[in-house]
Scaffold this motif. Sequence first.
Motif, PDB file in Angstrom:
ATOM      1  N   HIS A  68       0.831  -1.202   0.000  1.00 44.00           N
ATOM      2  CA  HIS A  68       0.000   0.000   0.000  1.00 44.00           C
ATOM      3  C   HIS A  68       0.869   1.257   0.000  1.00 44.00           C
ATOM      4  CE1 HIS A  68      -3.705  -2.311   0.777  1.00 44.00           C
ATOM      5  NE2 HIS A  68      -2.864  -3.131   1.381  1.00 44.00           N
ATOM      6  N   VAL A  69       0.239   2.363  -0.332  1.00 39.67           N
ATOM      7  CA  VAL A  69       0.949   3.640  -0.402  1.00 39.67           C
ATOM      8  C   VAL A  69       1.672   3.928   0.903  1.00 39.67           C
ATOM      9  CG1 VAL A  69       0.653   6.136  -0.590  1.00 39.67           C
ATOM     10  CG2 VAL A  69      -0.602   4.612  -2.132  1.00 39.67           C
ATOM     11  N   SER A  70       1.027   3.626   2.034  1.00 37.85           N
ATOM     12  CA  SER A  70       1.614   3.893   3.345  1.00 37.85           C
ATOM     13  C   SER A  70       2.868   3.059   3.602  1.00 37.85           C
ATOM     14  CB  SER A  70       0.588   3.611   4.450  1.00 37.85           C
ATOM     15  OG  SER A  70       0.152   2.264   4.384  1.00 37.85           O
ATOM     16  N   GLU A  71       3.034   1.944   2.842  1.00 37.01           N
ATOM     17  CA  GLU A  71       4.184   1.068   3.023  1.00 37.01           C
ATOM     18  C   GLU A  71       5.340   1.431   2.082  1.00 37.01           C
ATOM     19  OE1 GLU A  71       2.697  -3.232   3.968  1.00 37.01           O
ATOM     20  OE2 GLU A  71       1.401  -2.376   2.423  1.00 37.01           O
ATOM     21  N   PRO A  73       8.082   4.062   1.091  1.00 37.78           N
ATOM     22  CA  PRO A  73       8.756   5.237   1.627  1.00 37.78           C
ATOM     23  C   PRO A  73       8.787   6.413   0.657  1.00 37.78           C
ATOM     24  CG  PRO A  73      10.326   3.496   1.102  1.00 37.78           C
ATOM     25  CD  PRO A  73       8.965   2.901   0.981  1.00 37.78           C
ATOM     26  N   SER A  74       8.927   6.127  -0.631  1.00 38.70           N
ATOM     27  CA  SER A  74       8.958   7.211  -1.623  1.00 38.70           C
ATOM     28  C   SER A  74       7.839   6.973  -2.631  1.00 38.70           C
ATOM     29  CB  SER A  74      10.314   7.249  -2.341  1.00 38.70           C
ATOM     30  OG  SER A  74      10.601   5.990  -2.903  1.00 38.70           O
ATOM     31  N   SER A  75       6.636   7.294  -2.231  1.00 39.60           N
ATOM     32  CA  SER A  75       5.470   7.019  -3.061  1.00 39.60           C
ATOM     33  C   SER A  75       5.452   7.905  -4.307  1.00 39.60           C
ATOM     34  CB  SER A  75       4.189   7.247  -2.259  1.00 39.60           C
ATOM     35  OG  SER A  75       4.134   6.357  -1.172  1.00 39.60           O
ATOM     36  N   VAL A  76       5.193   7.281  -5.432  1.00 41.90           N
ATOM     37  CA  VAL A  76       5.049   8.011  -6.689  1.00 41.90           C
ATOM     38  C   VAL A  76       3.581   8.334  -6.879  1.00 41.90           C
ATOM     39  CG1 VAL A  76       5.344   7.898  -9.194  1.00 41.90           C
ATOM     40  CG2 VAL A  76       7.010   6.787  -7.696  1.00 41.90           C
ATOM     41  N   PHE A  77       3.292   9.531  -7.336  1.00 40.72           N
ATOM     42  CA  PHE A  77       1.898   9.856  -7.632  1.00 40.72           C
ATOM     43  C   PHE A  77       1.814  10.579  -8.966  1.00 40.72           C
ATOM     44  CE2 PHE A  77       3.387  13.642  -5.461  1.00 40.72           C
ATOM     45  CZ  PHE A  77       2.780  14.687  -6.141  1.00 40.72           C
ATOM     46  N   VAL A  78       0.615  10.594  -9.529  1.00 39.54           N
ATOM     47  CA  VAL A  78       0.365  11.218 -10.821  1.00 39.54           C
ATOM     48  C   VAL A  78      -0.704  12.288 -10.637  1.00 39.54           C
ATOM     49  CG1 VAL A  78      -0.368  10.865 -13.207  1.00 39.54           C
ATOM     50  CG2 VAL A  78       0.917   9.056 -12.020  1.00 39.54           C
ATOM     51  N   LYS A  79      -0.402  13.488 -11.129  1.00 38.35           N
ATOM     52  CA  LYS A  79      -1.383  14.585 -11.057  1.00 38.35           C
ATOM     53  C   LYS A  79      -2.043  14.738 -12.425  1.00 38.35           C
ATOM     54  CE  LYS A  79      -0.674  18.173  -8.491  1.00 38.35           C
ATOM     55  NZ  LYS A  79      -0.188  19.442  -7.893  1.00 38.35           N
ATOM     56  N   ILE A 258       5.810  -8.088  -6.666  1.00 39.31           N
ATOM     57  CA  ILE A 258       5.333  -7.088  -5.707  1.00 39.31           C
ATOM     58  C   ILE A 258       4.720  -5.938  -6.499  1.00 39.31           C
ATOM     59  CG2 ILE A 258       6.009  -5.390  -3.968  1.00 39.31           C
ATOM     60  CD1 ILE A 258       8.208  -7.320  -3.101  1.00 39.31           C
ATOM     61  N   VAL A 259       3.486  -5.591  -6.166  1.00 44.01           N
ATOM     62  CA  VAL A 259       2.793  -4.483  -6.830  1.00 44.01           C
ATOM     63  C   VAL A 259       2.613  -3.358  -5.822  1.00 44.01           C
ATOM     64  CG1 VAL A 259       0.743  -3.769  -8.096  1.00 44.01           C
ATOM     65  CG2 VAL A 259       1.597  -6.104  -8.336  1.00 44.01           C
ATOM     66  N   ARG A 260       3.198  -2.222  -6.119  1.00 43.65           N
ATOM     67  CA  ARG A 260       3.077  -1.051  -5.238  1.00 43.65           C
ATOM     68  C   ARG A 260       1.973  -0.126  -5.756  1.00 43.65           C
ATOM     69  NH1 ARG A 260       7.252  -0.290  -1.635  1.00 43.65           N
ATOM     70  NH2 ARG A 260       9.105  -1.595  -1.959  1.00 43.65           N
ATOM     71  N   GLN A 261       1.156   0.319  -4.833  1.00 48.01           N
ATOM     72  CA  GLN A 261       0.073   1.226  -5.208  1.00 48.01           C
ATOM     73  C   GLN A 261       0.623   2.573  -5.685  1.00 48.01           C
ATOM     74  OE1 GLN A 261      -2.229   1.432  -1.556  1.00 48.01           O
ATOM     75  NE2 GLN A 261      -3.805   0.104  -2.414  1.00 48.01           N
ATOM     76  N   VAL A 262      -0.087   3.168  -6.630  1.00 52.95           N
ATOM     77  CA  VAL A 262       0.211   4.525  -7.095  1.00 52.95           C
ATOM     78  C   VAL A 262      -1.073   5.344  -7.045  1.00 52.95           C
ATOM     79  CG1 VAL A 262       0.866   5.946  -9.079  1.00 52.95           C
ATOM     80  CG2 VAL A 262       2.191   3.898  -8.530  1.00 52.95           C
ATOM     81  N   ARG A 263      -0.967   6.525  -6.494  1.00 50.82           N
ATOM     82  CA  ARG A 263      -2.128   7.415  -6.387  1.00 50.82           C
ATOM     83  C   ARG A 263      -2.222   8.312  -7.615  1.00 50.82           C
ATOM     84  NH1 ARG A 263      -1.328  11.237  -2.423  1.00 50.82           N
ATOM     85  NH2 ARG A 263       0.916  10.833  -2.580  1.00 50.82           N
ATOM     86  N   VAL A 264      -3.445   8.556  -8.059  1.00 52.72           N
ATOM     87  CA  VAL A 264      -3.720   9.545  -9.099  1.00 52.72           C
ATOM     88  C   VAL A 264      -4.562  10.629  -8.455  1.00 52.72           C
ATOM     89  CG1 VAL A 264      -4.853   9.998 -11.308  1.00 52.72           C
ATOM     90  CG2 VAL A 264      -3.614   7.843 -10.960  1.00 52.72           C
ATOM     91  N   VAL A 265      -4.101  11.874  -8.544  1.00 49.99           N
ATOM     92  CA  VAL A 265      -4.791  13.001  -7.881  1.00 49.99           C
ATOM     93  C   VAL A 265      -5.167  14.051  -8.915  1.00 49.99           C
ATOM     94  CG1 VAL A 265      -3.531  12.587  -5.730  1.00 49.99           C
ATOM     95  CG2 VAL A 265      -2.637  14.243  -7.379  1.00 49.99           C
ATOM     96  N   ASP A 266      -6.108  14.908  -8.528  1.00 52.66           N
ATOM     97  CA  ASP A 266      -6.486  16.002  -9.426  1.00 52.66           C
ATOM     98  C   ASP A 266      -5.549  17.183  -9.239  1.00 52.66           C
ATOM     99  OD1 ASP A 266      -7.287  17.361  -7.131  1.00 52.66           O
ATOM    100  OD2 ASP A 266      -9.424  16.980  -7.431  1.00 52.66           O
ATOM    101  N   ALA A 267      -5.837  18.269  -9.928  1.00 57.46           N
ATOM    102  CA  ALA A 267      -4.947  19.441  -9.908  1.00 57.46           C
ATOM    103  C   ALA A 267      -4.794  20.031  -8.507  1.00 57.46           C
ATOM    104  CB  ALA A 267      -5.466  20.499 -10.873  1.00 57.46           C
ATOM    105  N   GLU A 268      -5.801  19.830  -7.649  1.00 54.49           N
ATOM    106  CA  GLU A 268      -5.750  20.349  -6.271  1.00 54.49           C
ATOM    107  C   GLU A 268      -5.147  19.342  -5.299  1.00 54.49           C
ATOM    108  OE1 GLU A 268      -8.691  20.769  -8.170  1.00 54.49           O
ATOM    109  OE2 GLU A 268      -7.819  22.729  -8.671  1.00 54.49           O
ATOM    110  N   GLY A 269      -4.799  18.177  -5.797  1.00 57.72           N
ATOM    111  CA  GLY A 269      -4.205  17.160  -4.929  1.00 57.72           C
ATOM    112  C   GLY A 269      -5.207  16.201  -4.305  1.00 57.72           C
ATOM    113  N   ASN A 270      -6.471  16.316  -4.686  1.00 59.40           N
ATOM    114  CA  ASN A 270      -7.492  15.397  -4.158  1.00 59.40           C
ATOM    115  C   ASN A 270      -7.390  14.037  -4.859  1.00 59.40           C
ATOM    116  OD1 ASN A 270      -8.776  17.464  -2.510  1.00 59.40           O
ATOM    117  ND2 ASN A 270      -9.525  18.315  -4.449  1.00 59.40           N
ATOM    118  N   LEU A 271      -7.532  12.982  -4.084  1.00 62.30           N
ATOM    119  CA  LEU A 271      -7.401  11.636  -4.624  1.00 62.30           C
ATOM    120  C   LEU A 271      -8.509  11.317  -5.611  1.00 62.30           C
ATOM    121  CD1 LEU A 271      -5.840   8.907  -4.458  1.00 62.30           C
ATOM    122  CD2 LEU A 271      -7.503   8.208  -2.721  1.00 62.30           C
TER     123      LEU A 271
END
Length: 292
Positions: A68-71, A73-79, A258-271
């Motif tokens: 999970h994202v919390s696991e 240390p250097s989580s990648v995200f996409v805006k 191992i599959v690591r979660q990646v977050r996709v957020v909007d322009a304001e940073g909302n998930l």
Amino acid sequence: MVNGCQTKSILDYLKSGGRGKGKGKGESAEKTENREKSSRKKKKALRKDDEESDEMEELNKLVVRVLHVSESPSSVFVKVTPNVKEVRPYIVCCIVEGMNLRAGNALKRFLVAQTKLHDDDCQKRTLATIATHDLHLVKGPLLYDARPSQTLKQVDSSIDAEDHVISFPPITNSDKTKIRKTTSQLFLEVTSSTNLQTCKNVMDRLIVRMAELNKFTFENKEQEFVSDDVAEVTKDLTEDQPEAVDLPAIMMTSPELIVRQVRVVDAEGNLKVVYPAKTDLNVDVHNVTVIR
């Protein structure tokens, strides 16, 4: 006297079990015992077959472990910017570790599998598009945006922190981040103009296929080979970023992915979406085990 002798003979006859002189009763007991022994042997053989079958099933399992994202240390995200709304608004991403691409034709098999998914599940890239990158060559955070081009009004693109376009769905990926035999961590993205579930379904299929290919590579123990050009790139990458090439990870001790979660957020940073979520990777494949 005669009657007494006859009575005694009858009693002796009955005691001996009648005709057969006692053998009838003895043979019946022996047959019963033999049947019981045979039944026990059959049950034992069945138990052994079941145990061997369970062991084979365990060996044939494809294990996918979700972090999970919390696991991370250097989580990648996409805006995601609002500009993609009218072009190709849906995207899911994740990171896959443990894929051995060095051995034999492993890289070629992976690229062929990706092409087949594009032709079949993605309907010649009209329904969805897959992009694969070497994570160590991706400079995050990433921006998913639509920008004008020379031939089209607007095209959607994944852009890294250095403003390099690393994918241009549904057409091509960038050479800058393309995967090679030394790639140990893959950044995967699936985009679609249809709906979000389409992206998730294609990503599910891609990860299951990767698990199958990785198990094949692990079991066949093909010779590892890296060309001089790739070795030189790896050397330069290692010198510039010592953490970039995870050599111990390349030495496979198991085919587990191992599959690591990646977050996709909007322009304001909302998930907007995180993949894989609890409802993802619930694939109807009997030999796939997903550990969350």
